[in-house]
Write a protein that holds these residues in place. Structure first.
Motif, PDB file in Angstrom:
ATOM      1  N   UNK A  43       9.402   1.107   2.846  1.00 29.04           N
ATOM      2  CA  UNK A  43       8.655   0.147   2.049  1.00 29.04           C
ATOM      3  C   UNK A  43       7.281  -0.016   2.677  1.00 29.04           C
ATOM      4  N   UNK A  44       6.255   0.073   1.844  1.00 28.20           N
ATOM      5  CA  UNK A  44       4.877  -0.006   2.326  1.00 28.20           C
ATOM      6  C   UNK A  44       4.098  -1.016   1.493  1.00 28.20           C
ATOM      7  N   UNK A  45       3.038  -1.484   2.060  1.00 31.67           N
ATOM      8  CA  UNK A  45       2.095  -2.355   1.370  1.00 31.67           C
ATOM      9  C   UNK A  45       0.751  -1.646   1.437  1.00 31.67           C
ATOM     10  N   UNK A  46       0.292  -1.157   0.305  1.00 31.80           N
ATOM     11  CA  UNK A  46      -0.927  -0.344   0.294  1.00 31.80           C
ATOM     12  C   UNK A  46      -2.151  -1.192   0.610  1.00 31.80           C
ATOM     13  N   UNK A 130      -8.400   4.257   8.475  1.00 30.57           N
ATOM     14  CA  UNK A 130      -7.397   3.903   9.486  1.00 30.57           C
ATOM     15  C   UNK A 130      -6.291   3.061   8.861  1.00 30.57           C
ATOM     16  N   UNK A 131      -6.639   2.180   7.916  1.00 29.03           N
ATOM     17  CA  UNK A 131      -5.612   1.357   7.250  1.00 29.03           C
ATOM     18  C   UNK A 131      -4.631   2.219   6.463  1.00 29.03           C
ATOM     19  N   UNK A 132      -5.157   3.218   5.758  1.00 30.51           N
ATOM     20  CA  UNK A 132      -4.272   4.108   5.001  1.00 30.51           C
ATOM     21  C   UNK A 132      -3.419   4.944   5.951  1.00 30.51           C
ATOM     22  N   UNK A 133      -3.980   5.376   7.059  1.00 32.72           N
ATOM     23  CA  UNK A 133      -3.207   6.154   8.036  1.00 32.72           C
ATOM     24  C   UNK A 133      -2.103   5.306   8.657  1.00 32.72           C
ATOM     25  N   UNK A 134      -2.388   4.016   8.911  1.00 33.78           N
ATOM     26  CA  UNK A 134      -1.349   3.136   9.453  1.00 33.78           C
ATOM     27  C   UNK A 134      -0.238   2.915   8.432  1.00 33.78           C
ATOM     28  N   UNK A 135      -0.575   2.957   7.167  1.00 34.21           N
ATOM     29  CA  UNK A 135       0.402   2.689   6.111  1.00 34.21           C
ATOM     30  C   UNK A 135       1.261   3.908   5.804  1.00 34.21           C
ATOM     31  N   UNK A 136       0.631   5.063   5.580  1.00 36.32           N
ATOM     32  CA  UNK A 136       1.378   6.259   5.174  1.00 36.32           C
ATOM     33  C   UNK A 136       1.401   7.349   6.240  1.00 36.32           C
ATOM     34  N   UNK A 146       2.670  10.795  -2.875  1.00 35.23           N
ATOM     35  CA  UNK A 146       3.689   9.754  -2.775  1.00 35.23           C
ATOM     36  C   UNK A 146       3.798   9.048  -4.115  1.00 35.23           C
ATOM     37  N   UNK A 147       5.020   8.703  -4.512  1.00 36.51           N
ATOM     38  CA  UNK A 147       5.247   7.802  -5.636  1.00 36.51           C
ATOM     39  C   UNK A 147       5.825   6.535  -5.027  1.00 36.51           C
ATOM     40  N   UNK A 148       5.124   5.428  -5.250  1.00 36.54           N
ATOM     41  CA  UNK A 148       5.521   4.154  -4.665  1.00 36.54           C
ATOM     42  C   UNK A 148       5.875   3.200  -5.800  1.00 36.54           C
ATOM     43  N   UNK A 149       7.096   2.703  -5.767  1.00 38.71           N
ATOM     44  CA  UNK A 149       7.584   1.816  -6.823  1.00 38.71           C
ATOM     45  C   UNK A 149       6.948   0.437  -6.774  1.00 38.71           C
ATOM     46  N   UNK A 150       7.216  -0.346  -7.815  1.00 38.40           N
ATOM     47  CA  UNK A 150       6.631  -1.690  -7.919  1.00 38.40           C
ATOM     48  C   UNK A 150       7.006  -2.586  -6.745  1.00 38.40           C
ATOM     49  N   UNK A 151       8.151  -2.308  -6.136  1.00 39.00           N
ATOM     50  CA  UNK A 151       8.596  -3.107  -4.998  1.00 39.00           C
ATOM     51  C   UNK A 151       8.039  -2.595  -3.663  1.00 39.00           C
ATOM     52  N   UNK A 152       7.173  -1.565  -3.704  1.00 44.29           N
ATOM     53  CA  UNK A 152       6.570  -1.019  -2.494  1.00 44.29           C
ATOM     54  C   UNK A 152       7.394   0.065  -1.820  1.00 44.29           C
TER      55      UNK A 152
END
Length: 176
Positions: A43-46, A130-136, A146-152
């Motif tokens: 689970x991620x928060x973009x 850097x924020x995107x690298x920390x996330x994904x 990546x396909x990320x659902x509505x719930x992250x």
């Protein structure tokens, strides 16, 4: 036989223990530098993204939406094969509950902007941060999608070029 006196053994053991501790600390310090990569089920928060056209999509923009994130570069031959299909997907899913954002790993925004302009691509695109690298995580290959659902939650991850029909089939994730 006399037992070996404790003071003689202690420095050797203490030295070994110090080296083991130093190694463990060094390994722990390197962990953030290791190639972390988000995987299906995570689970991620973009984070926010500043698009190449100057607009900014804040982090909250993606909450509650299904999002397709594609990493690409202007110099990547596999991205050159896949991006026309991503553009078609973007056009066919406009107005549906599916967001597409392409993240370039080019060295400069100009390289990425020129590439998009020359090929008439209109899908939203920004630069890797850097924020995107920390996330994904860091990229292992290109393109990476990546396909990320509505719930992250990450529903799908594709590393490498996808077939045109597979890119088109991503429309089924609208609303998931």
């Amino acid at each position: 036989m006399h037992p070996v006196p404790r003071p003689w053994r202690a420095p050797w053991l203490a030295g070994l223990a110090r080296r083991a501790l130093a190694f463990a600390v060094a390994l722990g310090a390197l962990t953030p530098l290791c190639a972390f990569a988000a995987e299906v089920g995570d689970t991620v928060s973009l984070p926010s993204v500043t698009l190449l056209d100057g607009r900014t999509l804040p982090a909250g923009y993606f909450r509650g939406k299904t999002v397709i994130v594609e990493y690409w570069a202007s110099w990547c031959p596999f991205c050159a094969q896949q991006n026309p299909h991503l553009q078609k997907l973007y056009e066919t899913t406009r107005g549906k509950p599916l967001e597409i954002v392409a993240i370039s790993i080019d060295k400069t925004p100009k390289e990425a902007s020129d590439y998009l302009r020359d090929r008439h691509y209109t899908f939203p695109a920004g630069m890797d941060t850097a924020d995107w690298q920390r996330t994904l995580g860091k990229r292992k290959a290109l393109p990476e999608l990546y396909v990320i659902g509505r719930n992250g939650r990450i529903l799908r991850k594709e590393v490498g070029e996808m077939f045109p029909e597979d890119v088109a089939a991503l429309a089924e994730y609208a609303g998931k």
